[in-house]
Design an enzyme around this catalytic site. Structure first.
Site, PDB file in Angstrom:
ATOM      1  N   THR A 128       0.694  -1.166  -0.233  1.00  0.00           N
ATOM      2  CA  THR A 128      -0.073   0.026  -0.075  1.00  0.00           C
ATOM      3  C   THR A 128       0.798   1.303   0.018  1.00  0.00           C
ATOM      4  O   THR A 128       1.906   1.358   0.293  1.00  0.00           O
ATOM      5  CB  THR A 128      -1.008   0.041   1.320  1.00  0.00           C
ATOM      6  OG1 THR A 128      -1.479   1.265   1.448  1.00  0.00           O
ATOM      7  CG2 THR A 128      -0.215  -0.319   2.582  1.00  0.00           C
ATOM      8  N   ASP A 129       0.289   2.449  -0.605  1.00  0.00           N
ATOM      9  CA  ASP A 129       1.056   3.614  -0.575  1.00  0.00           C
ATOM     10  C   ASP A 129       1.240   4.116   0.915  1.00  0.00           C
ATOM     11  O   ASP A 129       2.182   4.982   1.218  1.00  0.00           O
ATOM     12  CB  ASP A 129       0.590   4.611  -1.257  1.00  0.00           C
ATOM     13  CG  ASP A 129      -1.010   4.831  -1.012  1.00  0.00           C
ATOM     14  OD1 ASP A 129      -1.835   4.263   0.061  1.00  0.00           O
ATOM     15  OD2 ASP A 129      -1.613   5.958  -1.508  1.00  0.00           O
ATOM     16  N   GLU A 130       0.328   3.535   1.958  1.00  0.00           N
ATOM     17  CA  GLU A 130       0.447   4.319   3.418  1.00  0.00           C
ATOM     18  C   GLU A 130       1.934   3.819   3.871  1.00  0.00           C
ATOM     19  O   GLU A 130       2.092   4.428   4.898  1.00  0.00           O
ATOM     20  CB  GLU A 130      -0.621   3.488   4.177  1.00  0.00           C
ATOM     21  CG  GLU A 130      -2.045   4.088   3.656  1.00  0.00           C
ATOM     22  CD  GLU A 130      -2.931   3.857   4.724  1.00  0.00           C
ATOM     23  OE1 GLU A 130      -2.724   3.534   5.989  1.00  0.00           O
ATOM     24  OE2 GLU A 130      -4.314   3.678   4.214  1.00  0.00           O
ATOM     25  N   TYR A 175      -1.461  -0.389  11.075  1.00  0.00           N
ATOM     26  CA  TYR A 175      -1.680  -0.905   9.985  1.00  0.00           C
ATOM     27  C   TYR A 175      -0.596  -0.676   8.834  1.00  0.00           C
ATOM     28  O   TYR A 175       0.188  -1.793   8.233  1.00  0.00           O
ATOM     29  CB  TYR A 175      -3.013  -0.465   9.368  1.00  0.00           C
ATOM     30  CG  TYR A 175      -2.978  -0.836   7.814  1.00  0.00           C
ATOM     31  CD1 TYR A 175      -3.165  -2.042   7.189  1.00  0.00           C
ATOM     32  CD2 TYR A 175      -3.005   0.297   6.859  1.00  0.00           C
ATOM     33  CE1 TYR A 175      -3.133  -2.323   6.030  1.00  0.00           C
ATOM     34  CE2 TYR A 175      -3.056   0.003   5.530  1.00  0.00           C
ATOM     35  CZ  TYR A 175      -3.182  -1.423   4.990  1.00  0.00           C
ATOM     36  OH  TYR A 175      -3.339  -1.605   3.611  1.00  0.00           O
ATOM     37  N   LYS A 188       2.462  -3.327   7.345  1.00  0.00           N
ATOM     38  CA  LYS A 188       2.522  -3.544   5.919  1.00  0.00           C
ATOM     39  C   LYS A 188       3.799  -3.195   5.314  1.00  0.00           C
ATOM     40  O   LYS A 188       4.475  -3.862   4.829  1.00  0.00           O
ATOM     41  CB  LYS A 188       1.526  -2.614   5.375  1.00  0.00           C
ATOM     42  CG  LYS A 188       0.021  -3.092   5.033  1.00  0.00           C
ATOM     43  CD  LYS A 188      -0.337  -4.352   4.682  1.00  0.00           C
ATOM     44  CE  LYS A 188      -0.152  -4.250   3.348  1.00  0.00           C
ATOM     45  NZ  LYS A 188      -0.658  -5.898   2.569  1.00  0.00           N
TER      46      LYS A 188
END
Ligand code: NAD
Ligand code: DAU
Length: 352
Positions: free
Chosen positions: A135-137, A160, A164
């Site tokens: 994810t970009d997060e 989260y 990741k």
């Protein structure tokens, strides 16, 4: 015939991906491994359940014995790991399960792929690849300018995104240490059919239809970069087939919107199409998410230039398709919101 071990295929993006691939190819086999957490729903896969190229196995990606048996039974060519705990708000309440699944689960898959694919030191059977859906997060939060590129330093903030990022680093370690063939993809916010109604877009649609308040965190000016889920699936297919081994690919279509804009767009469509009493009066500003990232924005130059990927669905079209899908499938949402999610919703939002 290539065999894909897809994990988390009963969730939002995984189910869209399984359908996309089985529609596109008749000469592949997909083994969908999902433990069916609250977010996994086999109803998402009704259209493919009788497809002879598809098989579902209920198993946890942390379960060494169960996943090993799958590698023993099938000659797996690609692992595509979607399985994850995916909701930021839940990670703030209970980080442990995020580490369990997103880090330990990833590690278990890497170990078993290595065990079954490795020939000798630094050599893997040809044609094998492990693809981590990230994810970009993991890049953290942007200011008003700039974009995330593949070389932006990892700076995750929530449990989260930290889990990741940790999963990504284990994938990188297997590539760097054992020369395992891998790719990592990092996509921006997806929207489309089958998204669990704890996430912003389906939550807003559902609350509008129920005439319930729409909880907007903070000032509603946080920015997300929205991509129609099918465009994400198309990008993953390209990365699996043509992505250069060892590379990271960011995926996003330069479609940044503030949360309040998204909410107003949904209200306007439902107001016209369903009921003129659905109005902006439902908007309710609530306490902000802890550590709320302000802005995400992907620079997709690498995947566009190297793999020729471009999104097909403009936001104006995709959001209407999405809202209409939820209108046509109210029973799908109603079943979910009458189950475990009901307690989650009252607990989560009573604190805000
Ligand atoms: P989701 O929560 O809708 O689905 C996750 C799926 O994984 C569910 O079917 C669940 O049952 C399964 N699962 C969870 N834990 C498992 C375990 N231990 N073993 C086996 N299966 C398990 O998530 P999503 O939104 O579809 O996201 C899929 C992936 O894409 C995630 O890795 C997420 O980090 C990533 N991603 C999501 C977005 C987005 O906007 N939703 C954007 C970029 C990346
Ligand atoms: O960027 C990719 C990520 O996008 C994925 O990795 C995650 O799995 C996915 O859940 C998503 O994370 P976000 O936190 O951006 O998505 P969410 O739908 O939870 O929230 C979107 C924005 O809307 C965010 O700024 C928080 C805000 N929000 C969310 C909810 C659920 C609200 O204002 N009110 C809400 O009730």
């Amino acid at each position: 015939m290539k065999t894909y071990l897809v994990t988390g295929g009963a969730g939002f993006i995984g189910a869209n991906f399984v359908q996309y691939m089985l529609n596109k190819y008749t000469d592949i086999k997909i083994i969908n491994v999902d433990s069916l957490t609250y977010a996994g729903n086999l109803e998402n896969l009704i259209s493919v359940e009788h497809n002879q190229n598809y098989e579902f196995i209920q198993a946890d990606i942390r379960d060494e014995k169960a996943i090993n048996q799958i590698f023993e039974k099938y000659d797996v060519d690609y692992v595509v790991n979607f399985a994850a705990e995916s909701h930021v708000d839940r990670s703030i309440e209970n980080p442990s399960i995020f580490v369990e699944t997103n880090v330990n689960g990833t590690l278990n898959l890497l170990n078993l792929a290595k065990k079954h694919w490795e020939l000798e030191d630094d050599q893997f059977k040809p044609g094998k690849k492990y693809v981590q859906i990230s994810t970009d997060e993991v890049y953290g939060s942007l200011g008003e300018t700039g974009y995330f590129t593949e070389t932006t330093p990892l700076d995750p903030h929530s449990p989260y995104s930290s889990s990741k990022a940790s999963g990504d680093l284990m994938v990188k370690a297997y590539a760097d240490t054992y020369k395992m063939p891998v790719n990592i993809t990092r996509c921006s916010n997806n929207y489309g059919p089958y998204q669990f109604p704890e996430k912003l877009i389906p939550l807003v649609i559902n609350n509008c239809l129920k005439k319930e308040n729409i909880p907007v965190y903070g000032d509603g000016m946080n920015i997300r970069d929205w991509l129609f889920v099918e465009d994400h699936c198309k990008a993953i297919d390209m990365v699996i087939n043509d992505g250069v081994v060892g590379e990271v690919y960011n995926i996003g279509g330069h479609n940044e919107k503030t949360n309040i804009d998204i909410i107003k767009t949904i209200i306007a469509h439902l107001n016209k199409k369903v009921d003129s009493s659905i109005s902006e009066e439902l908007i309710t500003f609530v306490k902000d998410r802890k550590g709320h990232d302000r802005r995400y924005g992907i620079d997709p130059t690498k995947i566009s230039k190297e793999l020729n990927w471009l999104p097909d669905t403009p936001f104006e079209e995709g959001i209407i398709k999405t809202i209409d899908w939820y209108l046509d499938n109210r029973e799908w949402t109603n079943k979910i919101v009458s189950g475990e999610y009901k307690d989650y919703y009252s607990n989560m939002y009573s604190q805000k």
